[in-house]
Structures are given as structure tokens and as C-alpha cells.
Write a protein that holds these residues in place. Structure first.
Motif, PDB file in Angstrom:
ATOM      1  N   GLY A 157      25.863  21.982 -10.730  1.00 24.02           N
ATOM      2  CA  GLY A 157      27.150  22.589 -11.046  1.00 24.02           C
ATOM      3  C   GLY A 157      27.041  23.622 -12.157  1.00 24.02           C
ATOM      4  O   GLY A 157      27.593  24.721 -12.061  1.00 24.02           O
ATOM      5  N   ILE A 158      26.315  23.278 -13.191  1.00 24.81           N
ATOM      6  CA  ILE A 158      26.135  24.219 -14.305  1.00 24.81           C
ATOM      7  C   ILE A 158      25.364  25.460 -13.841  1.00 24.81           C
ATOM      8  O   ILE A 158      25.723  26.590 -14.179  1.00 24.81           O
ATOM      9  N   PHE A 159      24.336  25.243 -13.017  1.00 26.65           N
ATOM     10  CA  PHE A 159      23.578  26.374 -12.473  1.00 26.65           C
ATOM     11  C   PHE A 159      24.492  27.273 -11.634  1.00 26.65           C
ATOM     12  O   PHE A 159      24.425  28.499 -11.738  1.00 26.65           O
ATOM     13  N   LEU A 160      25.358  26.681 -10.807  1.00 23.78           N
ATOM     14  CA  LEU A 160      26.279  27.484  -9.995  1.00 23.78           C
ATOM     15  C   LEU A 160      27.239  28.288 -10.866  1.00 23.78           C
ATOM     16  O   LEU A 160      27.564  29.434 -10.549  1.00 23.78           O
ATOM     17  N   ILE A 161      27.707  27.691 -11.952  1.00 18.91           N
ATOM     18  CA  ILE A 161      28.570  28.425 -12.890  1.00 18.91           C
ATOM     19  C   ILE A 161      27.830  29.663 -13.397  1.00 18.91           C
ATOM     20  O   ILE A 161      28.367  30.775 -13.397  1.00 18.91           O
ATOM     21  N   LEU A 162      26.588  29.473 -13.816  1.00 20.70           N
ATOM     22  CA  LEU A 162      25.812  30.592 -14.373  1.00 20.70           C
ATOM     23  C   LEU A 162      25.502  31.658 -13.324  1.00 20.70           C
ATOM     24  O   LEU A 162      25.580  32.862 -13.614  1.00 20.70           O
ATOM     25  N   ILE A 163      25.169  31.230 -12.109  1.00 21.76           N
ATOM     26  CA  ILE A 163      24.913  32.195 -11.030  1.00 21.76           C
ATOM     27  C   ILE A 163      26.191  32.975 -10.719  1.00 21.76           C
ATOM     28  O   ILE A 163      26.160  34.197 -10.532  1.00 21.76           O
ATOM     29  N   GLY A 164      27.308  32.257 -10.657  1.00 25.91           N
ATOM     30  CA  GLY A 164      28.586  32.932 -10.422  1.00 25.91           C
ATOM     31  C   GLY A 164      28.894  33.961 -11.493  1.00 25.91           C
ATOM     32  O   GLY A 164      29.349  35.067 -11.205  1.00 25.91           O
ATOM     33  N   GLU A 165      28.626  33.602 -12.747  1.00 21.14           N
ATOM     34  CA  GLU A 165      28.846  34.546 -13.840  1.00 21.14           C
ATOM     35  C   GLU A 165      27.916  35.750 -13.716  1.00 21.14           C
ATOM     36  O   GLU A 165      28.337  36.886 -13.955  1.00 21.14           O
ATOM     37  N   SER A 166      26.664  35.522 -13.342  1.00 21.59           N
ATOM     38  CA  SER A 166      25.723  36.646 -13.245  1.00 21.59           C
ATOM     39  C   SER A 166      26.138  37.620 -12.149  1.00 21.59           C
ATOM     40  O   SER A 166      25.994  38.829 -12.311  1.00 21.59           O
ATOM     41  N   VAL A 167      26.678  37.094 -11.042  1.00 19.76           N
ATOM     42  CA  VAL A 167      27.165  37.980  -9.979  1.00 19.76           C
ATOM     43  C   VAL A 167      28.454  38.669 -10.410  1.00 19.76           C
ATOM     44  O   VAL A 167      28.596  39.885 -10.273  1.00 19.76           O
ATOM     45  N   PHE A 168      29.394  37.905 -10.935  1.00 23.32           N
ATOM     46  CA  PHE A 168      30.683  38.470 -11.326  1.00 23.32           C
ATOM     47  C   PHE A 168      30.531  39.559 -12.384  1.00 23.32           C
ATOM     48  O   PHE A 168      31.174  40.605 -12.309  1.00 23.32           O
ATOM     49  N   PHE A 169      29.667  39.313 -13.357  1.00 23.91           N
ATOM     50  CA  PHE A 169      29.469  40.293 -14.421  1.00 23.91           C
ATOM     51  C   PHE A 169      28.340  41.280 -14.117  1.00 23.91           C
ATOM     52  O   PHE A 169      27.990  42.095 -14.960  1.00 23.91           O
ATOM     53  N   GLU A 170      27.768  41.188 -12.907  1.00 21.09           N
ATOM     54  CA  GLU A 170      26.706  42.094 -12.458  1.00 21.09           C
ATOM     55  C   GLU A 170      25.583  42.180 -13.493  1.00 21.09           C
ATOM     56  O   GLU A 170      25.158  43.257 -13.905  1.00 21.09           O
ATOM     57  N   SER A 171      25.087  41.015 -13.884  1.00 23.32           N
ATOM     58  CA  SER A 171      24.126  40.961 -14.973  1.00 23.32           C
ATOM     59  C   SER A 171      22.800  40.328 -14.549  1.00 23.32           C
ATOM     60  O   SER A 171      22.735  39.126 -14.282  1.00 23.32           O
ATOM     61  N   ALA A 172      21.760  41.144 -14.533  1.00 20.68           N
ATOM     62  CA  ALA A 172      20.421  40.627 -14.270  1.00 20.68           C
ATOM     63  C   ALA A 172      19.981  39.707 -15.403  1.00 20.68           C
ATOM     64  O   ALA A 172      19.281  38.715 -15.173  1.00 20.68           O
ATOM     65  N   LEU A 173      20.393  40.018 -16.616  1.00 21.77           N
ATOM     66  CA  LEU A 173      20.041  39.194 -17.770  1.00 21.77           C
ATOM     67  C   LEU A 173      20.625  37.787 -17.623  1.00 21.77           C
ATOM     68  O   LEU A 173      19.952  36.786 -17.897  1.00 21.77           O
ATOM     69  N   LEU A 174      21.863  37.679 -17.162  1.00 18.30           N
ATOM     70  CA  LEU A 174      22.454  36.361 -16.930  1.00 18.30           C
ATOM     71  C   LEU A 174      21.750  35.631 -15.787  1.00 18.30           C
ATOM     72  O   LEU A 174      21.611  34.411 -15.824  1.00 18.30           O
ATOM     73  N   PHE A 175      21.317  36.369 -14.783  1.00 14.81           N
ATOM     74  CA  PHE A 175      20.577  35.739 -13.686  1.00 14.81           C
ATOM     75  C   PHE A 175      19.272  35.138 -14.204  1.00 14.81           C
ATOM     76  O   PHE A 175      18.925  33.995 -13.875  1.00 14.81           O
ATOM     77  N   ILE A 176      18.557  35.882 -15.019  1.00 16.87           N
ATOM     78  CA  ILE A 176      17.306  35.382 -15.600  1.00 16.87           C
ATOM     79  C   ILE A 176      17.589  34.157 -16.473  1.00 16.87           C
ATOM     80  O   ILE A 176      16.871  33.153 -16.405  1.00 16.87           O
ATOM     81  N   TYR A 177      18.645  34.217 -17.259  1.00 20.27           N
ATOM     82  CA  TYR A 177      19.056  33.070 -18.072  1.00 20.27           C
ATOM     83  C   TYR A 177      19.351  31.861 -17.179  1.00 20.27           C
ATOM     84  O   TYR A 177      18.950  30.737 -17.486  1.00 20.27           O
ATOM     85  N   SER A 178      20.036  32.085 -16.059  1.00 21.04           N
ATOM     86  CA  SER A 178      20.351  31.004 -15.121  1.00 21.04           C
ATOM     87  C   SER A 178      19.089  30.327 -14.613  1.00 21.04           C
ATOM     88  O   SER A 178      19.009  29.092 -14.549  1.00 21.04           O
ATOM     89  N   VAL A 179      18.104  31.115 -14.252  1.00 22.43           N
ATOM     90  CA  VAL A 179      16.839  30.569 -13.744  1.00 22.43           C
ATOM     91  C   VAL A 179      16.109  29.808 -14.852  1.00 22.43           C
ATOM     92  O   VAL A 179      15.533  28.738 -14.609  1.00 22.43           O
ATOM     93  N   LEU A 180      16.149  30.324 -16.067  1.00 21.94           N
ATOM     94  CA  LEU A 180      15.525  29.618 -17.195  1.00 21.94           C
ATOM     95  C   LEU A 180      16.226  28.288 -17.476  1.00 21.94           C
ATOM     96  O   LEU A 180      15.566  27.278 -17.751  1.00 21.94           O
ATOM     97  N   VAL A 181      17.546  28.274 -17.384  1.00 24.83           N
ATOM     98  CA  VAL A 181      18.292  27.025 -17.587  1.00 24.83           C
ATOM     99  C   VAL A 181      17.932  26.023 -16.496  1.00 24.83           C
ATOM    100  O   VAL A 181      17.691  24.845 -16.788  1.00 24.83           O
ATOM    101  N   LEU A 182      17.880  26.459 -15.252  1.00 24.40           N
ATOM    102  CA  LEU A 182      17.507  25.554 -14.157  1.00 24.40           C
ATOM    103  C   LEU A 182      16.092  25.025 -14.352  1.00 24.40           C
ATOM    104  O   LEU A 182      15.826  23.841 -14.107  1.00 24.40           O
ATOM    105  N   THR A 183      15.192  25.868 -14.811  1.00 24.43           N
ATOM    106  CA  THR A 183      13.812  25.431 -15.083  1.00 24.43           C
ATOM    107  C   THR A 183      13.800  24.374 -16.188  1.00 24.43           C
ATOM    108  O   THR A 183      13.114  23.356 -16.075  1.00 24.43           O
TER     109      THR A 183
END
Length: 171
Positions: free
Chosen positions: A95-121
Motif C-alpha cells: 500500500g505504501i509503495f502504491l502511494i509513492l508510485i501514484g505520487e511519482s506519476v501524478f507529480f511526473e517525478s522520476a526522483l519520486l519513482f527512484i525513491y519509491s523503488v528504494l523504499v520498496l527495496t
């Protein structure tokens, strides 16, 4: 009392991971590369909303079924295998990962996407090296049986994983 503690954990810990850090990353001005989805960025609201609902459902289960919180220092007193936990062992992290992925798409942010992957890791490492060994020690065979029936990250919705809080089959 577990509900109040879970609410505080949600605001402080999960709020930091899903709101404060993304805000700081977005306001940092670091744009690794341009990601433009146009109006399709609104599709980011779908995983964002799903992630919020998943997290809240799981937190509710921790507080009222497990009588504990999402914090490792105050975990549920009983093994929670109801709700989404019938299909996947770590729906709260998903759920937390989905929140972050949603934010990265909504805010069009590659940096947030990378953060999302790091959090999932980080979640995966925490689950594998800390959480699963601790739960195995605490709940023993019922947790071991639960792990055999229910996958760690990717749900198997086609199979029946009916179980009660002790990991026993319900009929």
C-alpha cells in the motif's frame, strides 16, 4: 488504545515516508530527467487512492484484530491473517509503495519513482532479514504454515487462502 497508537504511527512514520519526504524531494528542484504524462498523470491518483485504502485497511486490522501497531516495537499480539493478509503477507508495505508510485506519476517525478523503488527495496530487506525471522520465532508453526500458503509480495487471488488468526483452515 492500539487504535490511538496506530493513528499516531500512521501520521508520524507513514506520513513522513509518503508525504514529508516526497514533498522535500519535489521541492528540492532536482529534476533527473523530464517525465511528462500530460493529463495521463491523473492516472497516478488510482494507485495513490488504492495504496491509502490498503494501508488503512491493514492498520485497522493491526489495531483491532492483532491488538498492536505497525511499529516493530509494538507489533500485533496475534498473527493477523484476515482481510488482505489472506492473499499477501505484506499488504501494508505494498500500500505504501502504491502511494509513492501514484505520487511519482501524478507529480511526473522520476526522483519520486527512484525513491519509491528504494523504499520498496528497504521494505524487502527489512521483511527478509528482520520481520520474518522475528515472526517465525514469535508465532512458530502457525506463521511457518501461513508463509507456505501466502506469498510475500504478489498475491495469488485465484487460490483460496482461508485462515483464521491462528493460521488454521476455516471451513
Amino acid at each position: 488504545m492500539p487504535f490511538l497508537k496506530t493513528l499516531i504511527v500512521t501520521i508520524v512514520v507513514q506520513g513522513t515516508v509518503t508525504v514529508v519526504v516526497p514533498f522535500l524531494l519535489l521541492s528540492s528542484g532536482l529534476n533527473l530527467f523530464a517525465v511528462r504524462f500530460g493529463n495521463f498523470r491523473l492516472l497516478g491518483l488510482l494507485p495513490l487512492a488504492a495504496g491509502i485504502l490498503i494501508y488503512l485497511w491493514c492498520a485497522w486490522g493491526f489495531a483491532f484484530v492483532g491488538r498492536g501497531t505497525p511499529l516493530p516495537v509494538d507489533p500485533p499480539k496475534t498473527l493477523v491473517v484476515r482481510g488482505l493478509y489472506r492473499y499477501i503477507r505484506n499488504p501494508m508495505y505494498v500500500g505504501i509503495f502504491l502511494i509513492l508510485i501514484g505520487e511519482s506519476v501524478f507529480f511526473e517525478s522520476a526522483l519520486l519513482f527512484i525513491y519509491s523503488v528504494l523504499v520498496l527495496t528497504a521494505f524487502n530487506l527489512f521483511v527478509f532479514f528482520y520481520e520474518e525471522p522475528v515472526l517465525t520465532k514469535k508465532f512458530g508453526d502457525s506463521y511457518t504454515q501461513y508463509c507456505r500458503r501466502v506469498p510475500r509480495w504478489i498475491p495469488r487471488f485465484l487460490e483460496s487462502n482461508n485462515g483464521d488468526a491462528n493460521g488454521k483452515e476455516q471451513r
